[in-house]
Design a protein around this motif. Structure first.
Motif, short mmCIF file in Angstrom:
data_model
loop_
_atom_site.label_atom_id
_atom_site.label_comp_id
_atom_site.label_asym_id
_atom_site.label_seq_id
_atom_site.Cartn_x
_atom_site.Cartn_y
_atom_site.Cartn_z
N SER A 138 28.99 46.37 44.74
CA SER A 138 30.12 45.60 44.18
C SER A 138 29.52 45.39 42.66
N ALA A 140 29.55 42.59 41.88
CA ALA A 140 28.83 41.54 41.72
C ALA A 140 27.15 41.91 42.34
N TYR A 145 27.91 35.90 38.87
CA TYR A 145 28.95 35.17 38.22
C TYR A 145 28.62 34.04 38.84
N TYR A 151 26.51 35.76 47.51
CA TYR A 151 26.98 37.09 47.72
C TYR A 151 26.28 38.20 46.49
N GLY A 182 35.00 46.56 41.64
CA GLY A 182 35.42 45.28 41.13
C GLY A 182 36.43 44.62 42.13
N PHE A 188 39.38 40.85 51.90
CA PHE A 188 38.07 40.26 51.35
C PHE A 188 38.21 38.75 50.92
N ARG A 192 36.75 35.29 52.41
CA ARG A 192 36.01 34.60 51.42
C ARG A 192 36.48 33.01 51.48
#
Ligand code: NDP
Ligand code: 8X3
Length: 251
Positions: A138, A140, A145, A151, A182, A188, A192
């Motif tokens: 990801s 991520a 962030y 995660y 992204g 998802f 989440r």
């Protein structure tokens, strides 16, 4: 050619299953939701003349992973491409308010599940003298962030594992790559935000996000390079996304 796709009951995994099958690949599709696996199998078999095998298990359960992968017969053991896609985010909030159960679900699925499936399948690739492991990380896994803490750690881990696996497997002729997307509009965000559709939908407000199909194109591109070519990483963003937190939401 055979692709083994984990987490094919929705989103990116389902799109990969459809893409590979449409291009004539036989596929193994996995996930916990058996009805979805079976209906995807029927649909694909109606539309494409390929073989589809379903494996219904939870990647967090090592015994289930082992028994399903060891059940693959001689034909299905010759997996050309493993797409390690099964994964999720659970919750998003400050570290100091983190919920252990959410964190454990992410670590157990995104990291340990990927490790279990790969560890069980890779000896078959080595025996066949070829194979390609494509991990879904990801954005991520590239930048962290606020609120993403665990995660982001799991996805940084997936990218770290990818690099190390490539080193360990290079002499066996096994390719190892990673696709880092992204924002993609799949299930998802519903997962989440624990079913809160309003918050989930707001993630994609004002811009066009990626779709599972966009990412499946990248995975398929990676998987179909000549034997001497390994695309190490594809980092794919919506045009309207510049970083984890910077979006052009003017549409
Ligand atoms: P979805 O929620 O639509 O799909 C997730 C898939 O993973 C489902 O098929 C689900 O199947 C499977 N899965 C989840 N937990 C388990 C488990 N314990 N055992 C087996 N299968 C499991 O989300 P996406 O398609 O978006 O997510 C796919 C991957 O892409 C994930 O790794 C995610 O982190 C990553 N990703 C997603 C992005 C996005 O914005 N959507 C961006 C970057 C990366 P089932 O519930 O039937 O078990
Ligand atoms: C999912 C994308 O940016 O919400 O991996 O973490 S992000």
């Amino acid at each position: 050619m055979i692709a083994y796709i984990t987490g094919a009951t929705s989103g990116i995994g389902e799109a990969c299953a459809r893409k590979f099958a449409a291009q004539g690949w036989d596929i193994v599709i996995t996930g916990r939701r058996i009805e979805r696996l079976e209906s995807l199998k029927s649909e694909i078999q109606r539309e494409c003349s390929v073989k589809v095998l379903t494996q219904n298990y939870d990647v967090r359960n090592l015994e289930e992973v082992k028994s399903n992968i060891h059940q693959l017969d001689e034909y299905w053991s010759k997996v050309d491409v493993l797409v390690n896609n099964a994964g999720l985010a659970v919750g998003k909030g400050p570290f100091q308010e983190g919920i252990y159960d959410d964190w454990e679900r992410m670590i157990d699925t995104n990291l340990k599940g990927l490790i279990y499936v790969t560890r069980e399948l890779v000896p078959k690739m080595i025996e066949n003298g070829k194979g390609h492991i494509i991990n879904i990380a990801s954005l991520a896994g590239i930048e962290s962030y606020g609120g993403g803490n665990v995660y982001c750690a799991t996805k940084h881990g997936v990218r770290a594992l990818t690099r190390s696996m490539r080193i360990d497997l290079v002499r066996q002729g096994i390719k190892v790559s990673v696709v880092s997307p992204g924002a993609a509009d799949t299930e998802f965000s519903i997962v989440r935000y624990k079913g809160d559709k309003e918050v989930a939908d707001s993630t994609y407000e004002g811009y066009v996000p990626l779709s599972g199909e966009d990412i499946a194109e990248s995975v398929f591109f990676m998987a179909t390079q000549p034997p001497h070519v390994n695309i190490e990483e594809i980092f794919i963003l919506p045009t309207a996304q510049a970083s984890s937190t910077i979006f052009n939401r003017s549409n």
